[in-house]
Design a protein around this motif. Structure first.
Motif, PDB file in Angstrom:
ATOM      1  N   THR A 142       0.817  -1.219   0.000  1.00 24.32           N
ATOM      2  CA  THR A 142       0.000   0.000   0.000  1.00 24.32           C
ATOM      3  C   THR A 142       0.848   1.267   0.000  1.00 24.32           C
ATOM      4  OG1 THR A 142      -0.135  -0.079   2.419  1.00 24.32           O
ATOM      5  CG2 THR A 142      -1.948  -1.090   1.175  1.00 24.32           C
ATOM      6  N   ASN A 143       2.114   1.140   0.278  1.00 25.33           N
ATOM      7  CA  ASN A 143       3.003   2.291   0.354  1.00 25.33           C
ATOM      8  C   ASN A 143       3.688   2.495  -0.993  1.00 25.33           C
ATOM      9  OD1 ASN A 143       5.710   3.548   0.722  1.00 25.33           O
ATOM     10  ND2 ASN A 143       5.051   3.699   2.856  1.00 25.33           N
ATOM     11  N   LYS A 144       3.698   3.726  -1.469  1.00 30.78           N
ATOM     12  CA  LYS A 144       4.253   4.036  -2.792  1.00 30.78           C
ATOM     13  C   LYS A 144       5.749   3.701  -2.881  1.00 30.78           C
ATOM     14  CE  LYS A 144       4.188   7.781  -6.163  1.00 30.78           C
ATOM     15  NZ  LYS A 144       3.762   9.168  -6.407  1.00 30.78           N
ATOM     16  N   THR A 145       6.505   4.033  -1.841  1.00 31.32           N
ATOM     17  CA  THR A 145       7.941   3.748  -1.835  1.00 31.32           C
ATOM     18  C   THR A 145       8.192   2.245  -1.829  1.00 31.32           C
ATOM     19  OG1 THR A 145       8.295   5.795  -0.605  1.00 31.32           O
ATOM     20  CG2 THR A 145      10.106   4.207  -0.615  1.00 31.32           C
ATOM     21  N   ASP A 146       7.442   1.525  -1.006  1.00 31.93           N
ATOM     22  CA  ASP A 146       7.586   0.071  -0.953  1.00 31.93           C
ATOM     23  C   ASP A 146       7.186  -0.569  -2.278  1.00 31.93           C
ATOM     24  OD1 ASP A 146       8.442   0.292   1.649  1.00 31.93           O
ATOM     25  OD2 ASP A 146       6.517  -0.287   2.540  1.00 31.93           O
ATOM     26  N   LYS A 147       6.172   0.005  -2.923  1.00 34.12           N
ATOM     27  CA  LYS A 147       5.721  -0.518  -4.219  1.00 34.12           C
ATOM     28  C   LYS A 147       6.852  -0.440  -5.234  1.00 34.12           C
ATOM     29  CE  LYS A 147       2.489   0.307  -7.942  1.00 34.12           C
ATOM     30  NZ  LYS A 147       1.769   1.340  -8.635  1.00 34.12           N
ATOM     31  N   ARG A 148       7.540   0.686  -5.279  1.00 34.40           N
ATOM     32  CA  ARG A 148       8.655   0.849  -6.223  1.00 34.40           C
ATOM     33  C   ARG A 148       9.772  -0.141  -5.926  1.00 34.40           C
ATOM     34  NH1 ARG A 148       9.909   0.759 -10.828  1.00 34.40           N
ATOM     35  NH2 ARG A 148      12.012   1.412 -11.256  1.00 34.40           N
ATOM     36  N   LYS A 149      10.052  -0.355  -4.648  1.00 35.22           N
ATOM     37  CA  LYS A 149      11.093  -1.306  -4.250  1.00 35.22           C
ATOM     38  C   LYS A 149      10.733  -2.730  -4.696  1.00 35.22           C
ATOM     39  CE  LYS A 149      13.369  -2.856  -0.022  1.00 35.22           C
ATOM     40  NZ  LYS A 149      13.298  -2.809   1.448  1.00 35.22           N
ATOM     41  N   ILE A 150       9.483  -3.090  -4.559  1.00 34.48           N
ATOM     42  CA  ILE A 150       9.040  -4.422  -4.980  1.00 34.48           C
ATOM     43  C   ILE A 150       9.081  -4.537  -6.506  1.00 34.48           C
ATOM     44  CG2 ILE A 150       7.082  -6.015  -5.015  1.00 34.48           C
ATOM     45  CD1 ILE A 150       6.383  -4.861  -2.190  1.00 34.48           C
TER      46      ILE A 150
END
Length: 173
Positions: A142-150
């Protein structure tokens, strides 16, 4: 000298010391809590974090994370750090066991758990399993930064898989 009337007050004081960078004092207070009440799970959790991240004593960290999980299996904060330790130490069976338990605990960040499972599989060159785990992480993030990392992890796995396919030869008669 401060006098603490309850173990909870001492715990809060130790957490406060930790947040202000006074790790040795916090370590002392958490150890006092555990010696007075060995069933105080959150003190074991904090000790696990100190031993893992600050002191790099992985055996002690594992002991405290495991103890916390056994004493309070519904405490979500412990799972990420315990799983992170297991991935770091490349303990595949433990990674699987912790992840299975974590995924059913309310409050656990499921995307973080899947991401660590993917990292463990990637470290062990199980690329299909890693890709599946990263895709599960992507589906729940749900987090934009975490999404990019994934997304970067998925791209990295796909590149590794393409590179392996480029070196596969078939014998044709």
């Amino acid at each position: 000298m401060n006098t603490y009337y309850t173990i909870d007050e001492k715990y809060l004081q130790a957490v406060d010391k930790l947040s202000y960078g006074r790790t040795p004092k916090a370590l002392q207070l958490f150890n006092e809590i555990v010696s007075n009440d060995p069933l105080y799970a959150k003190a074991h959790y904090q000790l696990g974090k100190i031993y893992y991240y600050d002191l790099e004593d992985y055996q002690a960290a594992g002991y405290h994370f495991k103890t916390c999980m056994e004493l309070e299996p519904g405490f979500p904060g412990n799972y990420y750090h315990y799983l992170n330790l297991a991935v770091f130490l490349n303990m595949q069976k433990l990674v699987k066991a912790i992840a299975e338990k974590a995924l059913v605990v309310p409050g656990v960040d499921v995307a973080d758990i899947y991401e660590l499972v993917g990292l463990s599989a990637e470290k062990n060159k199980e690329l299909e399993k890693a890709l599946a785990a990263y895709n599960n992480a992507f589906d729940t993030v749900t987090n934009k930064t975490d999404k990019r990392k994934i997304e970067e992890s998925i791209e990295r796995i796909n590149a590794k898989m393409q590179r392996i396919k480029a070196y596969q030869y078939t014998l044709v008669e």
